[in-house]
Design a protein around this motif. Structure first.
Motif, PDB file in Angstrom:
ATOM      1  N   THR A 144       3.536   1.795  -6.107  1.00 44.21           N
ATOM      2  CA  THR A 144       4.087   2.804  -6.889  1.00 44.21           C
ATOM      3  C   THR A 144       3.319   3.618  -7.822  1.00 44.21           C
ATOM      4  N   ASN A 199       6.822  10.007  -4.656  1.00 44.39           N
ATOM      5  CA  ASN A 199       5.938   9.092  -4.202  1.00 44.39           C
ATOM      6  C   ASN A 199       6.139   8.671  -2.668  1.00 44.39           C
ATOM      7  N   ARG A 227       8.040   2.673 -13.019  1.00 42.25           N
ATOM      8  CA  ARG A 227       7.526   2.918 -12.025  1.00 42.25           C
ATOM      9  C   ARG A 227       8.380   3.769 -11.194  1.00 42.25           C
ATOM     10  N   ALA A 251       9.105   3.913  -7.389  1.00 42.62           N
ATOM     11  CA  ALA A 251       8.826   3.024  -5.869  1.00 42.62           C
ATOM     12  C   ALA A 251       8.564   4.159  -4.782  1.00 42.62           C
ATOM     13  N   ALA A 252       7.910   3.390  -4.103  1.00 43.75           N
ATOM     14  CA  ALA A 252       7.431   4.279  -2.632  1.00 43.75           C
ATOM     15  C   ALA A 252       8.860   4.642  -2.213  1.00 43.75           C
TER      16      ALA A 252
END
Length: 120
Positions: free
Chosen positions: A83, A76, A98, A100-101
């Motif tokens: 996300t 990501n 999710r 995360a960035a």
């Protein structure tokens, strides 16, 4: 001497013009293992480390997958805290935790049928 001074002045002016139009070097988009800044990427099966993605997703929402089996890196590289999630159903159904960035997972995509990108 006078020709040298004029040549140097012309070179300095040209260099300044190039810098003004290109901007600072750190303004360039951040590429992570071939995944462009702002995208979520999936890499080929068992490619470890991740080098060149086979799938690049830019838009928010669900993206259906097909013929993805075994372990793959999913990175990501979105910005602003966006996300992503891997989902067992099509069209974003049955999503797991999710991603995360600026994070990635090495996951078995055999049961995964879609990936969803979420706005921050």
């Amino acid at each position: 001497m006078r020709k040298t001074t004029h040549a140097f002045a012309a070179l300095a002016t040209a260099a300044a013009a190039v810098m003004a139009f290109t901007g600072p070097a750190d303004a360039k988009a951040a590429d992570w293992a071939g995944c462009p800044d702002g995208a979520v990427c999936i890499y080929p099966q068992n490619q470890n480390p991740a080098v060149k993605p086979t799938h690049i997703f830019w838009s928010y929402g669900a993206h259906n997958l097909s013929n993805q089996f075994g372990n793959h890196w999913v990175l990501n590289n979105q910005t602003g805290g966006a996300t992503a999630a891997l989902c067992t159903g099509y069209n974003g159904a049955g999503c797991g935790g999710r991603i995360a960035a600026d994070h990635g997972v090495y996951a078995d995509l055999t049961p995964i049928n879609s990936i969803t990108l979420y706005r921050p």
